[in-house]
Design a protein around this motif. Structure first.
Motif, PDB file in Angstrom:
ATOM      1  N   UNK A  94     -19.574  17.725 -22.796  1.00 13.99           N
ATOM      2  CA  UNK A  94     -20.502  16.653 -23.099  1.00 13.99           C
ATOM      3  C   UNK A  94     -19.940  15.273 -22.867  1.00 13.99           C
ATOM      4  N   UNK A  95     -18.688  15.049 -23.231  1.00 14.48           N
ATOM      5  CA  UNK A  95     -18.091  13.728 -23.082  1.00 14.48           C
ATOM      6  C   UNK A  95     -17.889  13.319 -21.638  1.00 14.48           C
ATOM      7  N   UNK A  96     -17.944  14.286 -20.720  1.00 11.64           N
ATOM      8  CA  UNK A  96     -17.710  13.983 -19.306  1.00 11.64           C
ATOM      9  C   UNK A  96     -19.007  13.664 -18.558  1.00 11.64           C
ATOM     10  N   UNK A  97     -20.156  13.938 -19.180  1.00 13.92           N
ATOM     11  CA  UNK A  97     -21.422  13.659 -18.517  1.00 13.92           C
ATOM     12  C   UNK A  97     -21.689  12.162 -18.405  1.00 13.92           C
ATOM     13  N   UNK A  98     -21.009  11.373 -19.207  1.00 16.32           N
ATOM     14  CA  UNK A  98     -21.222   9.929 -19.190  1.00 16.32           C
ATOM     15  C   UNK A  98     -20.152   9.185 -18.401  1.00 16.32           C
ATOM     16  N   UNK A  99     -19.362   9.932 -17.626  1.00 22.98           N
ATOM     17  CA  UNK A  99     -18.289   9.333 -16.843  1.00 22.98           C
ATOM     18  C   UNK A  99     -18.509   9.601 -15.366  1.00 22.98           C
ATOM     19  N   UNK A 100     -18.645   8.539 -14.601  1.00 21.42           N
ATOM     20  CA  UNK A 100     -18.734   8.711 -13.158  1.00 21.42           C
ATOM     21  C   UNK A 100     -17.340   8.999 -12.614  1.00 21.42           C
ATOM     22  N   UNK A 101     -17.250   9.939 -11.711  1.00 24.72           N
ATOM     23  CA  UNK A 101     -15.953  10.292 -11.130  1.00 24.72           C
ATOM     24  C   UNK A 101     -16.127  10.917  -9.767  1.00 24.72           C
ATOM     25  N   UNK A 115     -11.978  23.318  -4.988  1.00 22.43           N
ATOM     26  CA  UNK A 115     -12.258  21.891  -5.159  1.00 22.43           C
ATOM     27  C   UNK A 115     -11.705  21.413  -6.485  1.00 22.43           C
ATOM     28  N   UNK A 116     -11.397  20.128  -6.545  1.00 23.38           N
ATOM     29  CA  UNK A 116     -10.808  19.551  -7.753  1.00 23.38           C
ATOM     30  C   UNK A 116     -11.572  18.304  -8.181  1.00 23.38           C
ATOM     31  N   UNK A 117     -11.353  17.863  -9.430  1.00 22.64           N
ATOM     32  CA  UNK A 117     -12.001  16.662  -9.953  1.00 22.64           C
ATOM     33  C   UNK A 117     -12.131  16.759 -11.465  1.00 22.64           C
ATOM     34  N   UNK A 118     -12.451  15.736 -12.110  1.00 25.06           N
ATOM     35  CA  UNK A 118     -12.927  14.475 -11.578  1.00 25.06           C
ATOM     36  C   UNK A 118     -11.782  13.467 -11.507  1.00 25.06           C
ATOM     37  N   UNK A 119     -11.834  12.634 -10.452  1.00 26.45           N
ATOM     38  CA  UNK A 119     -10.867  11.562 -10.268  1.00 26.45           C
ATOM     39  C   UNK A 119     -11.545  10.219 -10.527  1.00 26.45           C
ATOM     40  N   UNK A 120     -10.743   9.223 -10.843  1.00 24.73           N
ATOM     41  CA  UNK A 120     -11.279   7.877 -11.020  1.00 24.73           C
ATOM     42  C   UNK A 120     -11.808   7.356  -9.691  1.00 24.73           C
ATOM     43  N   UNK A 172      -6.745   4.749  -6.553  1.00 16.09           N
ATOM     44  CA  UNK A 172      -6.409   5.473  -5.335  1.00 16.09           C
ATOM     45  C   UNK A 172      -6.289   6.971  -5.577  1.00 16.09           C
ATOM     46  N   UNK A 173      -5.544   7.363  -6.600  1.00 16.29           N
ATOM     47  CA  UNK A 173      -5.289   8.781  -6.863  1.00 16.29           C
ATOM     48  C   UNK A 173      -4.997   8.942  -8.348  1.00 16.29           C
ATOM     49  N   UNK A 174      -6.067   9.036  -9.131  1.00 15.01           N
ATOM     50  CA  UNK A 174      -5.890   9.092 -10.579  1.00 15.01           C
ATOM     51  C   UNK A 174      -6.935  10.035 -11.178  1.00 15.01           C
ATOM     52  N   UNK A 175      -6.467  11.134 -11.765  1.00 15.88           N
ATOM     53  CA  UNK A 175      -7.378  12.058 -12.435  1.00 15.88           C
ATOM     54  C   UNK A 175      -7.888  11.434 -13.735  1.00 15.88           C
ATOM     55  N   UNK A 176      -9.109  11.791 -14.121  1.00 11.70           N
ATOM     56  CA  UNK A 176      -9.675  11.227 -15.342  1.00 11.70           C
ATOM     57  C   UNK A 176      -9.008  11.778 -16.592  1.00 11.70           C
ATOM     58  N   UNK A 177      -8.308  12.882 -16.464  1.00 15.29           N
ATOM     59  CA  UNK A 177      -7.607  13.446 -17.615  1.00 15.29           C
ATOM     60  C   UNK A 177      -8.455  14.464 -18.348  1.00 15.29           C
ATOM     61  N   UNK A 191       0.821  -1.211   0.000  1.00 18.67           N
ATOM     62  CA  UNK A 191       0.000   0.000   0.000  1.00 18.67           C
ATOM     63  C   UNK A 191       0.856   1.263   0.000  1.00 18.67           C
ATOM     64  N   UNK A 192       0.413   2.251  -0.794  1.00 17.69           N
ATOM     65  CA  UNK A 192       0.963   3.601  -0.727  1.00 17.69           C
ATOM     66  C   UNK A 192      -0.138   4.519  -0.208  1.00 17.69           C
ATOM     67  N   UNK A 193       0.235   5.713   0.222  1.00 18.52           N
ATOM     68  CA  UNK A 193      -0.728   6.596   0.882  1.00 18.52           C
ATOM     69  C   UNK A 193      -0.702   7.973   0.225  1.00 18.52           C
ATOM     70  N   UNK A 194      -1.774   8.262  -0.527  1.00 12.36           N
ATOM     71  CA  UNK A 194      -1.927   9.583  -1.138  1.00 12.36           C
ATOM     72  C   UNK A 194      -3.355   9.738  -1.611  1.00 12.36           C
ATOM     73  N   UNK A 195      -3.793  10.978  -1.755  1.00 15.59           N
ATOM     74  CA  UNK A 195      -5.142  11.228  -2.238  1.00 15.59           C
ATOM     75  C   UNK A 195      -6.076  11.723  -1.156  1.00 15.59           C
ATOM     76  N   UNK A 196      -7.301  12.021  -1.557  1.00 20.76           N
ATOM     77  CA  UNK A 196      -8.330  12.599  -0.698  1.00 20.76           C
ATOM     78  C   UNK A 196      -9.216  11.506  -0.096  1.00 20.76           C
ATOM     79  N   UNK A 197     -10.220  11.911   0.717  1.00 23.08           N
ATOM     80  CA  UNK A 197     -10.989  10.961   1.516  1.00 23.08           C
ATOM     81  C   UNK A 197     -12.399  10.790   0.963  1.00 23.08           C
TER      82      UNK A 197
END
Length: 445
Positions: free
Chosen positions: A269-276, A287-292, A296-301, A217-223
């Motif tokens: 439009x392309x982001x409305x079909x992605x849960x994040x 605030x930031x987002x969207x993350x996968x 653990x800590x991966x932005x959707x790009x 395990x590594x430790x990073x990211x939000x809750x």
């Protein structure tokens, strides 16, 4: 004065009656005294065998197969009995039978018998020489389904903490039966990763793989705690179709939630079909987002990630819908309690409150479904006011567990009552994990 004459024959008769009466009296006294000793021996014998089968019920979880588990359980029972029934107790001699360990469809039945013999004193006048006392005890260890959830957020990445989390999480798993208990392991930050899911209805769990995963395990990211609880419930409710008699979620975290996942309305439009996942800080800020929500800590790009998420997300959904866009179980807005979220505007207050509301609602739903929730909180952040309402993180964890000392709005004695343990330092993690394991094993009996 009139005199009564007593003949010699009458004197003899009286002597015989007195002698017989004394024998009977001694027998009665002997019965009382020796029976009292027998009662004390029986009570001690009962306590020793009862404790022995309970000790065996805890020890039977150790070992990689039933042969090892049987040996460990019998050894624990024998040792406990010997320690609690001293040699020569009240002059008795004791013989304890070999504990029986029976595995049957996930349930373990443990039995033990014992017999003590003690020489009598007064009862010898009635022809008795030895008083025999026997007892038997049985314990049944219920089957267990457990979802083990571990926080891997960046706030835990401080000196000594990651190593303590890893070692004590591994030690916690060693308390459970690899051949009968079912355990799923997952960790979370912005999203939740299910490391080892339940293997359908198959009994047992892969402790070796879980140990390897935890040590990596590594430790990073939000809750994003709500996403973790959703996955725990999903494992218990859908992966397993034949549930055990005891279901438990064990949830470890060092802070209150500040993030949640869903299908958000965006200006792309392309982001409305992605849960994040959308994340807010613990104090007012950007605030930031969207993350996968599966990492653990991966932005959707690009274009579905912004360091200032208000440039992307235009509204929150009315219901938590991260796994089903049409699901309407957990409301996001408008809600008035326990924290008011009046509208779907992307504000620090709304996002932070929604994150906390969702976590408590999901834990409450798990309890409604008959699942115990045990929580372990670590570190100073849990006891420091944070968030838009200056709440204590430990209060959220107590509400999840439904402890009697939780907030008045949370405690419901009609639902499963769990346990919360607070670890102020890395050294406190060991006794806290041990306490949770002990409580789970206690209710499994």
């Amino acid at each position: 004065m009139k005199k009564i004459a007593v003949h010699k024959g009458q004197k003899g008769s009286v002597s015989i009656i007195v002698a017989v009466s004394l024998v009977a009296l001694l027998g009665i006294i002997g019965l009382v005294v020796d029976s009292g000793f027998g009662y004390m021996i029986k009570a001690r014998l009962d306590a020793a065998t009862d404790g022995a089968v309970i000790a065996a019920g805890e020890a039977v979880t150790r070992g990689n197969n039933q042969t090892q588990q049987t040996a460990n359980a019998q050894q624990a029972a024998t040792a406990f009995f010997a320690a609690n029934y001293p040699t020569g107790f009240l002059g008795s001699s004791v013989a304890a039978g070999t504990p029986s360990i029976v595995f049957n469809a996930g349930t373990v039945t443990i039995g033990m018998t014992a017999q003590a013999s003690v020489p009598v004193t007064f009862m010898q006048t009635l022809g008795f020489k030895v008083l025999n006392v026997s007892t038997s005890s049985q314990a049944i260890r219920r089957t267990l389904d457990m979802a083990f959830v571990i926080d891997n957020t960046g706030s835990l990445n401080t000196s000594g903490v990651p190593a303590a989390v890893r070692s004590n999480a591994v030690a916690f798993l060693n308390n459970f039966d690899v051949t009968n208990d079912r355990v799923a392991l997952m960790h979370f930050a912005y999203g939740t990763v299910v490391d080892v899911p339940f293997n359908g209805n198959a009994r047992g769990f892969d402790r070796a793989t879980m140990t390897t995963d935890i040590n990596n395990y590594t430790f990073n990211g939000s809750t994003n705690s709500a996403e973790a609880i959703w996955n725990a419930r999903n494992q218990l409710n859908t992966v397993i179709t034949q549930p055990s008699s005891l279901r438990v979620i064990v949830f470890f975290s060092d802070g209150a939630p500040n993030s949640f996942s869903s299908f958000f309305t965006t200006n792309q439009g392309g982001c409305n079909n992605k849960a994040g996942t959308i994340a807010s800080p613990d104090s007012a800020g950007t605030m930031s987002g969207l993350y996968s929500m599966t990492a653990l800590n991966q932005a959707l790009g690009s274009p579905c990630f912004q360091s200032n998420v208000t440039r992307l997300v235009t509204a929150m959904p009315k219901w938590y819908n991260a796994h089903n866009v049409n699901e309407q179980i957990f409301p996001v807005w408008p809600v008035t309690a326990p924290r008011a979220v009046p509208n779907g505007n992307i504000t620090y207050v709304n996002v932070n409150r929604a994150s906390r509301n969702l976590l408590e609602a999901m834990a409450a739903q798990a309890r409604i479904e008959g699942t115990y929730v045990f929580t372990l909180g670590y570190g100073p952040e849990l006891v420091a006011p944070a968030g838009p309402d200056n709440e204590l993180g430990e209060d959220v964890l107590k509400c999840m567990a439904n402890t009697p000392d939780s907030l008045a709005r949370c405690y419901n004695p009609k639902q499963p009552v769990g346990v919360f343990c607070y670890a102020a330092t890395p050294a406190d993690l060991k006794p806290c994990f041990s306490q949770l394991a002990s409580q789970i094993l206690r209710i499994s009996r």
